[in-house]
Design an enzyme around this catalytic site. Structure first.
Site, mmCIF file in Angstrom:
data_model
loop_
_atom_site.group_PDB
_atom_site.id
_atom_site.type_symbol
_atom_site.label_atom_id
_atom_site.label_comp_id
_atom_site.label_asym_id
_atom_site.label_seq_id
_atom_site.Cartn_x
_atom_site.Cartn_y
_atom_site.Cartn_z
ATOM 1 C CD GLU A 167 3.648 -46.450 22.488
ATOM 2 O OE1 GLU A 167 3.687 -47.222 23.428
ATOM 3 O OE2 GLU A 167 4.313 -45.507 22.328
ATOM 4 C CB CYS A 185 6.717 -41.864 21.869
ATOM 5 S SG CYS A 185 5.341 -41.991 22.846
ATOM 6 C CB THR A 224 -1.137 -38.068 29.896
ATOM 7 O OG1 THR A 224 -1.110 -39.307 29.968
ATOM 8 C CG2 THR A 224 -0.919 -37.185 31.240
ATOM 9 C CB SER A 271 8.648 -42.517 32.561
ATOM 10 O OG SER A 271 7.557 -41.635 32.706
ATOM 11 C CG HIS A 285 7.355 -37.559 23.164
ATOM 12 N ND1 HIS A 285 6.326 -37.900 22.285
ATOM 13 C CD2 HIS A 285 7.438 -38.225 24.545
ATOM 14 C CE1 HIS A 285 5.496 -38.674 23.185
ATOM 15 N NE2 HIS A 285 6.277 -39.011 24.329
ATOM 16 C CE LYS A 334 8.191 -30.537 36.215
ATOM 17 N NZ LYS A 334 8.109 -31.711 36.800
ATOM 18 C CB SER A 366 8.962 -45.402 27.179
ATOM 19 O OG SER A 366 8.355 -44.160 27.707
HETATM 20 P P1 HMG Z 1 0.702 -37.180 38.715
HETATM 21 O O1 HMG Z 1 0.018 -38.148 39.694
HETATM 22 O O2 HMG Z 1 0.105 -36.194 37.968
HETATM 23 O O3 HMG Z 1 1.929 -36.613 39.412
HETATM 24 O O4 HMG Z 1 1.400 -38.127 37.508
HETATM 25 P P2 HMG Z 1 2.446 -35.505 40.484
HETATM 26 O O5 HMG Z 1 1.659 -35.629 41.592
HETATM 27 O O6 HMG Z 1 3.637 -35.295 40.185
HETATM 28 O O7 HMG Z 1 1.463 -34.147 39.724
HETATM 29 C C1 HMG Z 1 1.892 -33.731 38.411
HETATM 30 C C2 HMG Z 1 2.013 -32.101 38.580
HETATM 31 O O8 HMG Z 1 1.198 -31.471 39.100
HETATM 32 C C3 HMG Z 1 3.394 -31.649 39.568
HETATM 33 O O9 HMG Z 1 4.169 -30.688 39.043
HETATM 34 C C4 HMG Z 1 2.674 -31.002 40.699
HETATM 35 O O10 HMG Z 1 3.154 -30.194 41.631
HETATM 36 C C5 HMG Z 1 1.288 -30.332 39.987
HETATM 37 P P3 HMG Z 1 5.652 -30.654 38.892
HETATM 38 O O11 HMG Z 1 6.220 -31.027 40.506
HETATM 39 O O12 HMG Z 1 5.838 -31.737 38.098
HETATM 40 O O13 HMG Z 1 5.984 -29.150 38.409
HETATM 41 N N1 HMG Z 1 0.164 -30.286 40.914
HETATM 42 C C6 HMG Z 1 -0.670 -29.390 41.009
HETATM 43 N N2 HMG Z 1 -0.435 -28.207 40.183
HETATM 44 C C7 HMG Z 1 -1.296 -27.203 40.444
HETATM 45 N N3 HMG Z 1 -2.470 -27.192 41.129
HETATM 46 C C8 HMG Z 1 -2.472 -28.498 42.013
HETATM 47 C C9 HMG Z 1 -1.536 -29.375 41.864
HETATM 48 N N4 HMG Z 1 -1.360 -30.617 42.129
HETATM 49 C C10 HMG Z 1 -0.420 -31.346 41.700
HETATM 50 N N5 HMG Z 1 -3.671 -28.553 43.018
HETATM 51 C C11 HMG Z 1 2.790 -38.701 35.815
HETATM 52 C C12 HMG Z 1 2.322 -37.591 36.717
HETATM 53 C C13 HMG Z 1 3.794 -38.193 34.872
HETATM 54 C C14 HMG Z 1 3.465 -39.738 36.951
HETATM 55 C C15 HMG Z 1 1.432 -39.476 35.232
HETATM 56 O O14 HMG Z 1 0.736 -38.507 34.376
HETATM 57 C C16 HMG Z 1 2.081 -40.585 34.330
HETATM 58 O O15 HMG Z 1 2.128 -41.561 34.853
HETATM 59 N N6 HMG Z 1 2.041 -40.605 32.948
HETATM 60 C C17 HMG Z 1 2.344 -41.413 32.195
HETATM 61 C C18 HMG Z 1 3.806 -41.739 31.747
HETATM 62 C C19 HMG Z 1 4.240 -40.211 31.332
HETATM 63 O O16 HMG Z 1 3.484 -39.638 30.556
HETATM 64 N N7 HMG Z 1 5.803 -40.106 31.086
HETATM 65 C C20 HMG Z 1 6.468 -39.091 30.486
HETATM 66 C C21 HMG Z 1 7.916 -39.446 30.059
HETATM 67 S S1 HMG Z 1 7.895 -40.893 29.255
HETATM 68 C C22 HMG Z 1 7.300 -40.437 27.783
HETATM 69 O O17 HMG Z 1 7.279 -39.476 27.348
HETATM 70 C C23 HMG Z 1 7.117 -41.972 26.689
HETATM 71 C C24 HMG Z 1 5.655 -42.054 26.629
HETATM 72 O O18 HMG Z 1 4.962 -40.828 25.742
HETATM 73 C C25 HMG Z 1 5.187 -43.454 26.220
HETATM 74 C C26 HMG Z 1 6.036 -43.821 25.037
HETATM 75 O O19 HMG Z 1 7.133 -43.590 24.752
HETATM 76 O O20 HMG Z 1 5.351 -44.644 24.428
HETATM 77 C C27 HMG Z 1 4.811 -41.753 28.027
#
Ligand code: HMG
Length: 392
Positions: A79, A111, A152, A201, A233, A242, A309
């Site tokens: 992609e 992906c 990431t 997502s 993935h 998870k 996605s």
């Molecule tokens: P974020 O800002 O890191 O979200 O964004 P968050 O605030 O939910 O924090 C993540 C985790 O860290 C949480 O854990 C928090 O509690 C923890 P969870 O509740 O999930 O278990 N946390 C802490 N842990 C320890 N100490 C601390 C602390 N603070 C927070 N101090 C988000 C996360 C996924 C939204 C972001 O990384 C993102 O936008 N990523 C891109 C999209 C993505 O990867 N999506 C995955 C599914 S889609 C997919 O897999 C397809 C893809 O590969 C693309 C394709 O297909 O082409 C992405």
């Protein structure tokens, strides 16, 4: 006829960003990345390294001179295309010197496309048993500076040689796919970085896993107890963890659950140091499992969950072949530790650099001496690649 993965190669860029440094610079708790996402480092690609050079480098590791005479199909799943018209696989076919009477093309669905490519390769070999197919999943994942997905990001390619009587894994004819028309992550043609509904997502990923897994079990009469490991993935390893917890069968013995968890931990080792490589990320997890697990044996069944996605998900499985370990390497983590470390400032400069073309659409690049293949110039809008000569 047994068809499957005969060889697997992997390439990433020579630069690394440690996420502790990124956390410090961005003013976030490093535990959020190391524990919240289960991430440690990400690979950063310069302008001279793209999906073609990474794909060719990964393939070069696994192909013999004879393979290049037999391969009659080269598929690149990506992609992060470098051209809207010409397929990256045509460049790679040329760079590797594969015999001319081959079909070369690109496949896309976020992906997921590497999984579709494997299935097409399997169907092709069913029809032409003497053929070999080169499937490459190659991507550079860029979310942008300070984007939620920044920690990431990643860069890398997986190359898989698909043949009859494979020496690593035999595919089982059990694929179950699911398509959902959703907007969780997408990248319009005019944008260099994706638009992401991050939390949505993750929910879609997990729901596609749960529902596809249920359908897979129903169609094939299989349970988690039938598998030695599940590969996911890996957009970032915490989400896959998870996923494992979601499908964990509590009726399994503590020992069986511990084994699945142990193999999961082995499957994320490389991604924790490379980042998301989109199409290749599931197969990087598979490679990490195969090269690091201490409890796998011939005949073991491994489940693979592919998610792209948009969205398309698929679950399929493959069985380990006797002697599979002889086809793998044991020093991949050491190699990753040899990448050159970047500061946050140099990462921002290197990863987001755009080619500065002159009025003729040309630019010349440098700094690629330690690459295997390199993009060395753009000459009147034509990308020029070379195999880098190493001093003897
Ligand atoms: P974020 O800002 O890191 O979200 O964004 P968050 O605030 O939910 O924090 C993540 C985790 O860290 C949480 O854990 C928090 O509690 C923890 P969870 O509740 O999930 O278990 N946390 C802490 N842990 C320890 N100490 C601390 C602390 N603070 C927070 N101090 C988000 C996360 C996924 C939204 C972001 O990384 C993102 O936008 N990523 C891109 C999209 C993505 O990867 N999506 C995955 C599914 S889609 C997919 O897999 C397809 C893809 O590969 C693309 C394709 O297909 O082409 C992405």
């Amino acid at each position: 006829m047994k068809i499957g993965i005969d060889q697997i190669g992997f390439a990433t860029s020579n630069y690394v960003l440690k996420l502790d440094h990124l956390a410090e610079e961005r003013g976030i708790d490093p535990n959020k990345l190391s524990k919240g996402l289960l991430m440690k480092e990400i690979s950063i690609a310069p302008l001279t390294e793209d999906i073609v050079t990474l794909g060719a480098t990964a393939a070069e590791q696994i192909l013999t001179v004879e393979d290049k005479q037999v391969i009659d199909m080269v598929i690149v799943a990506t992609e992060s295309s470098i051209d809207q018209s010409k397929a990256a696989s045509v460049f790679i076919h040329g760079l590797l010197g594969i015999q001319p009477f081959a079909r070369s093309f690109e496949m896309k669905e976020a992906c997921y496309a590497g999984t579709a490519a494997l299935d097409y390769a399997k169907l092709h070999i069913k029809q032409y048993p003497e053929s070999k197919v080169l499937v490459i999943a190659s991507d550079i994942a860029k979310y942008g500076i300070e984007a939620p997905g920044e920690p990431t990001q990643g860069a890398g390619a997986i190359a898989m040689l698909i043949s009859q009587n494979p020496r690593i894994l035999e595919f089982n004819d059990d694929n179950v796919a699911q398509t959902r028309d959703i907007m969780d992550f997408w990248r319009p043609n005019y944008s260099t970085t994706p638009y992401v509904n991050g939390v949505y997502s993750t929910q879609q990923y997990l729901d596609c896993l749960e529902t596809t897994w249920k359908e897979y079990q129903k169609r094939h009469g299989l349970a988690l107890a039938d598998f030695a490991a599940v590969c996911f993935h890996l957009p970032y390893p915490k989400l896959a963890l998870k996923g494992l917890n979601k499908i964990m069968d509590q009726s399994l013995s503590q020992e069986e659950q511990r084994k699945l968890q142990e193999n999961f931990d082995k499957s994320i080792l490389y991604s924790q140091k490379v980042g998301n490589i989109y199409t290749g990320s599931l197969f990087l997890g598979l490679l990490s499992l195969l090269e690091n697990s201490e409890n796998l044996k011939a005949g073991d069944k491994i489940a693979l969950f592919s998610y792209g996605s948009g969205a398309v998900a698929e679950i399929f499985s493959a069985n380990l072949v006797e002697g599979y370990e002889k086809q793998l390497t044991t020093h991949r983590l050491e190699q990753l530790n040899q990448r050159q470390e970047l500061t946050v400032a140099t990462y921002e400069e290197l990863f987001f650099a755009e080619a500065q073309l002159d009025e003729n659409g040309s630019a010349v690049f440098s700094g690629y001496d330690d690459q295997v293949y390199a993009l060395v110039q753009i000459d009147q809008h034509q990308r020029k690649y070379i195999k880098v000569e190493k001093p003897s």
